[in-house]
Design a protein around this motif. Structure first.
Motif, PDB file in Angstrom:
ATOM      1  N   MET A  90     110.472  -6.970 183.540  1.00 37.69           N
ATOM      2  CA  MET A  90     109.702  -5.804 183.426  1.00 37.69           C
ATOM      3  C   MET A  90     108.151  -6.034 183.768  1.00 37.69           C
TER       4      MET A  90
ATOM      5  N   HIS B 123     102.273  -4.679 182.508  1.00 37.49           N
ATOM      6  CA  HIS B 123     101.781  -3.866 181.206  1.00 37.49           C
ATOM      7  C   HIS B 123     102.738  -3.424 180.368  1.00 37.49           C
ATOM      8  N   SER B 124     104.114  -3.034 180.873  1.00 38.37           N
ATOM      9  CA  SER B 124     105.196  -2.769 179.865  1.00 38.37           C
ATOM     10  C   SER B 124     105.312  -3.750 178.965  1.00 38.37           C
TER      11      SER B 124
ATOM     12  N   ALA C  41     102.758  -3.581 176.283  1.00 33.40           N
ATOM     13  CA  ALA C  41     102.962  -2.521 175.348  1.00 33.40           C
ATOM     14  C   ALA C  41     104.167  -2.815 174.444  1.00 33.40           C
ATOM     15  N   GLU C  42     105.169  -3.517 174.895  1.00 32.59           N
ATOM     16  CA  GLU C  42     106.432  -3.760 173.978  1.00 32.59           C
ATOM     17  C   GLU C  42     105.911  -4.721 173.030  1.00 32.59           C
TER      18      GLU C  42
ATOM     19  N   ILE D 231     113.587  -7.203 174.973  1.00 28.42           N
ATOM     20  CA  ILE D 231     113.291  -7.115 176.319  1.00 28.42           C
ATOM     21  C   ILE D 231     114.337  -7.479 177.283  1.00 28.42           C
TER      22      ILE D 231
END
Length: 231
Positions: free
Chosen positions: A38, A41-42, A45-46, A76
């Motif tokens: 991923m 930044h994702s 965020a997760e 993830i």
């Protein structure tokens, strides 16, 4: 201010010593573990989403952060991950627990100047063992009349502390870097609060409005409180 105050409470993390930059550094290292799954930044965020969801379960602190990292890895990757990655996430948390305690500028000078003139208290949230460890490492424990390690900093938590200290809200002053945790709840129960910003603050502690209150003081550094309290 000084004519009313008998008790001065200090937040610990990022008010007395460095804390939040260690979390930011670890988050970046954590994101590096999952960069094949991923965007950077994702991943962050997760992780934040997981931390917030887990606050009612684990509270604040490094141990809860480690559990949130592990949970985020599993989500993830849909559980399809080499266990060594989970081991690395745990190691990141252990490294945080062993970080040095770095006092912020002027902290000991302020405590020396106020000690004996007021009852000094630590009022901080987080994991009990970790906060006790940091306080011992800091060498500051002898300045404080009382240490309160709180599961949260809501109005009811401050009311409980003030009752325990046998003082009135108007005699209580809180110093800290978080408007959300160190300032607003204290003002709402009739106490005084000083906001001393730190260059890095967890987004969960941000507020989206300006505070206007007769018992609120904004200062640039901890040392700035001394003229208000000693002169």
């Amino acid at each position: 201010m000084k004519n009313q105050i008998t008790v001065i409470a200090f937040d610990a993390d990022d008010t007395l010593w460095v804390n939040e930059p260690y979390f930011r550094e670890t988050e970046e290292q954590f994101a590096g573990l999952l960069e094949d799954f991923m965007p950077h930044h994702s991943i962050l965020a997760e992780l934040y989403k997981t931390e917030i969801a887990n606050l009612p379960l684990y509270g604040y602190g490094i141990k809860g952060f480690v559990l949130s990292m592990i949970e985020t890895v599993l989500r993830i990757t849909e559980g399809k991950i080499d266990p060594i990655v989970i081991s690395k996430a745990i190691t990141l948390g252990q490294e945080m627990l062993n970080k040095p305690v770095v006092l912020l500028d002027g902290v000991e000078e302020v405590l020396k100047a106020l000690h004996g003139k007021y009852r000094l208290v630590i009022a901080t949230k987080g994991d009990l063992l970790d906060q006790q460890r940091k306080l011992t490492k800091s060498g500051l424990d002898h300045y404080f009349h009382h240490i309160e390690i709180m599961s949260d900093k809501q109005e009811k938590d401050y009311q409980k502390l003030i009752k325990h200290l046998d003082c009135k809200p108007e005699e209580f002053l809180m110093l800290g870097n978080s408007l959300k945790s160190d300032v607003l709840p204290v003002l709402n129960i009739g106490g005084h609060a000083v906001h001393i910003p730190f260059h890095t603050t967890w987004v969960h502690e941000h507020i989206d409005h300006t505070i206007e209150h007769e018992n609120f003081y904004q200062m640039e550094s901890l040392s700035d409180v001394l003229p208000k309290l000693t002169e």
